[in-house]
Enzyme design. Structure first.
Site, mmCIF file in Angstrom:
data_model
loop_
_atom_site.group_PDB
_atom_site.id
_atom_site.type_symbol
_atom_site.label_atom_id
_atom_site.label_comp_id
_atom_site.label_asym_id
_atom_site.label_seq_id
_atom_site.Cartn_x
_atom_site.Cartn_y
_atom_site.Cartn_z
ATOM 1 N N ALA A 297 27.493 39.413 3.699
ATOM 2 C CA ALA A 297 27.477 40.204 4.942
ATOM 3 C C ALA A 297 27.565 41.687 4.621
ATOM 4 O O ALA A 297 26.883 42.519 5.241
ATOM 5 C CB ALA A 297 28.632 39.781 5.851
ATOM 6 N N TYR A 298 28.393 42.035 3.633
ATOM 7 C CA TYR A 298 28.514 43.444 3.257
ATOM 8 C C TYR A 298 27.190 43.970 2.704
ATOM 9 O O TYR A 298 26.788 45.103 2.987
ATOM 10 C CB TYR A 298 29.632 43.638 2.215
ATOM 11 C CG TYR A 298 29.911 45.101 1.940
ATOM 12 C CD1 TYR A 298 30.825 45.807 2.715
ATOM 13 C CD2 TYR A 298 29.235 45.782 0.933
ATOM 14 C CE1 TYR A 298 31.065 47.151 2.492
ATOM 15 C CE2 TYR A 298 29.463 47.133 0.700
ATOM 16 C CZ TYR A 298 30.380 47.810 1.490
ATOM 17 O OH TYR A 298 30.608 49.153 1.279
ATOM 18 N N ALA A 299 26.497 43.146 1.905
ATOM 19 C CA ALA A 299 25.234 43.573 1.290
ATOM 20 C C ALA A 299 24.089 43.633 2.291
ATOM 21 O O ALA A 299 23.095 44.330 2.066
ATOM 22 C CB ALA A 299 24.874 42.614 0.150
#
Length: 393
Positions: A297-299
């Site tokens: 999700a962060y990427a």
């Protein structure tokens, strides 16, 4: 003349070993009159009475004595040790310390103060103010300051307060080990022992994280005594061997302490079915402790930034909190879970400016300056925050 930190630490360790007895504690907001409680002086734990008095205080009576405080690089000065036993009070304090000492007391919150009796009237006193100094001192004498303070008396340590049943269970389990388990196994063993002893008792997230860390420390110390028992009972004639063993002991204590809290936080968050990655992965090779809901999700640049959470985990953070600032650029407001027992107002203001929110177990909130306590999050509050954010994922 004031000493540098490395000299001060060396001298503190040498003095503690030479005289063989000391009392140490983390300086709390209450100790420097930042709680509004109007209690004067440094609070001394009841278990430390024999470091300062020949006889224990008797309820219903007050007693006091004057001591001479020796701080390297400064003229000795007088302080007063008091036992308050009258009316509803039952406590020991040291007064006339801050007013006579060279220190700015408000900047000492979270530092470690050590009282070493040279005799019952003269005390060497050291204040260690960096995390590295404090860790080295604690590891050298195998102390736990989870309950804020420790008494060291000729090799015997009084620090954390455990029930007799828990202590017995720890000793029985530790006796089965002739080598050290991996740190993650040690954390699991500690939780299993605690669960076995307290299976019918409910603990809040804030209390259970402290209980697990205390139990793990006690398990480790018991295994350590078992592993090194031959070296403790037989004389070592080879100095090099002695030095190698001593260094190995201290390094192992450091590496266990560094990972312990992370293991327990991982287990606690998992028990609430909160999605996270541990370790996290952000820009380049940066590895935040925990990223929510996931590294993927962060990427994913299309994933909303306001649905990302950063959680750093540091046993202490008075110096190292800045390390988290650049660990996840997409997340502006960062949470930091810590067992730090008090921080000075100046440092707390700096953290607020950098949008760092401290997550501190509830029992430690009272050790922080009163006007800053409402900024602190409890572990339970953080869990609810994450649960609400990811309830639909």
């Amino acid at each position: 003349m004031q000493q540098n930190n490395s000299e001060k630490l060396t001298n503190a360790i040498e003095a503690a070993k030479k005289f063989g007895r000391f009392y140490c504690k983390f300086i709390s907001a209450n100790d420097v009159d930042l709680t509004g409680a109007h209690q004067v002086g440094l609070y001394i734990a009841k278990q430390a009475w024999n470091i300062f008095f020949e006889e224990k205080g008797v309820k219903g009576e007050n007693k006091d004595k004057f001591i001479k405080v020796h701080i390297d690089g400064y003229h000795p000065f007088e302080s007063r040790v008091i036992y308050y036993g009258r009316r509803t009070r039952n406590e020991y304090r040291i007064t006339r310390f801050w007013s006579n000492s060279p220190f700015d007391k408000t900047e000492q919150v979270g530092n470690l103060i050590i009282f070493i009796p040279m005799d019952m009237e003269n005390y060497k006193v050291y204040i260690l103010d960096t995390e590295e100094e404090i860790e080295i001192f604690i590891d050298t004498f195998s102390l736990s300051l989870m309950d804020n303070n420790a008494v060291y008396n000729g090799g015997k340590v009084k620090d954390i307060d455990l029930s007799a049943k828990l202590e017995k269970e720890i000793e029985d389990v530790a006796a089965q080990f002739h080598d050290f388990p991996e740190t993650i196994q040690l954390a699991e063993i500690a939780r299993r022992i605690h669960q076995h002893v307290y299976k019918k008792k409910q603990f809040s997230p804030d209390n259970i994280i402290l209980e697990w860390v205390k139990t793990e420390y006690s398990v480790f110390r018991s295994i350590e005594r078992n592993v090194y028992k031959d070296y403790l009972t037989k004389p070592l004639n080879d100095l090099e061997t002695l030095i190698t063993i001593a260094n190995s002991v201290i390094n192992r204590r450091k590496s266990r302490a560094g990972k312990s809290l992370e293991h327990h936080v991982d287990f606690l968050l998992s028990s609430y079915n909160i999605p996270f990655s541990h370790p996290g992965k952000s820009e380049g090779n940066k590895k935040p402790d925990f990223l929510f809901p996931s590294n993927a999700a962060y990427a994913d640049m299309s994933f909303p930034e306001n649905n990302l959470i950063f959680l750093g985990v540091k046993t202490t953070c008075k110096d190292r909190w800045r390390q988290i600032l650049n660990e996840a650029n997409r997340i502006k407001e960062k949470h930091l879970l810590t067992l730090q027992q008090g921080i000075s107002p100046n440092q707390l203001d700096e953290m607020a400016e950098e949008k760092v929110i401290l997550v501190v177990p509830k029992p430690y909130h009272s050790l922080y300056p009163a006007e800053y306590q409402d900024r602190l999050w409890t572990v339970e509050k953080f869990i609810h925050y994450a649960e609400e954010k990811y309830s639909l994922i």
